[in-house]
Design an enzyme around this catalytic site. Sequence first.
Site, short mmCIF file in Angstrom:
data_model
loop_
_atom_site.label_atom_id
_atom_site.label_comp_id
_atom_site.label_asym_id
_atom_site.label_seq_id
_atom_site.Cartn_x
_atom_site.Cartn_y
_atom_site.Cartn_z
N LYS A 77 0.80 -1.22 0.00
CA LYS A 77 0.00 0.00 0.00
C LYS A 77 0.84 1.28 0.00
O LYS A 77 0.41 2.31 -0.51
CB LYS A 77 -0.97 0.00 1.18
CG LYS A 77 -1.99 -1.12 1.09
CD LYS A 77 -2.87 -1.21 2.32
CE LYS A 77 -3.92 -0.13 2.33
NZ LYS A 77 -4.94 -0.38 3.38
N ASP A 114 -9.77 3.99 2.48
CA ASP A 114 -9.91 3.39 3.82
C ASP A 114 -10.61 4.34 4.79
O ASP A 114 -11.48 3.94 5.56
CB ASP A 114 -8.55 3.00 4.38
CG ASP A 114 -8.00 1.73 3.75
OD1 ASP A 114 -8.80 0.90 3.28
OD2 ASP A 114 -6.76 1.57 3.72
#
Length: 284
Positions: A77, A114
């Site tokens: 990520k 997120d």
Amino acid sequence: MQDAVPASQISHAPLVGVIGMPIAHSRSPRLHAHWLARYGLPGHYMPLPVMPEHLAEVLRILPRAGFVGANVTIPHKEAVLTLADTVTDRAALIGAANTLIFRPDGKIHADNTDGYGFIANLRQHAPDWQPDRGPAALIGAGGAARAVVASLLDSGVRELRIANRTRLRAEQIKAEFGARLVVYDWAQVGHMLEGATTVVNATSLGMEGKQPLRVPLDALLPGALVTDLVYTPLMTPFLAEAQARGCQVVDGLGMLLHQAAPGFERWFGQRPEVDDEARRIALG
């Protein structure tokens, strides 16, 4: 995030995958397959196990192989930010991306959903939640915590307390996100909860197969909103004790579902509904 890839620019069913290592445990393929079937959309979503040393090469190849995008999970990520051509402000702020769009010219656009997923989960299951009603307390300072910090501050939390077993990581987050953060020693987590109206566990402690989250909860305010990013089990011991103390609890599964929705819409052109059926499918 950029607009959906026009259907006219896709000569076949769009391909999407989730990149990680390991990746076999991911619930994303079954969730996206459910949404594709539900809306009758062409497309495929698949797990893509990729070692870190192969990430750059894979990202160059995927757009040429018919992929219109990808989700990204551990351990990639952070690395994808350096490989993307464009990065959203929120992904840059968080320091990680979880959603990629491959443009028709092969350029890679990186975003992080997120934080959106975290807040959307709270809004869905605790519609009366008021982020500015009192301080928030965050346990943990890892990658997921950074997205939580950004989203809570953006939602109007005026004071965000944070504690991590390695204090330096919490101090680094405070240095980046500013004066509204207050760092506590790990030994003072119980005191950090005093007066907090929003409490978040952003560690993996309490997850199946992990050590329990050993935090004294005596100071929890009855009526406080308590949430755990862990969703295996859904009702973690942390949430169960908070609920027994009169707190409103929200499990972490909804964050997984809601963070997936924006990417699905961009890749396949349909905003999916996050409902009980989607939860059931994700739980398998």
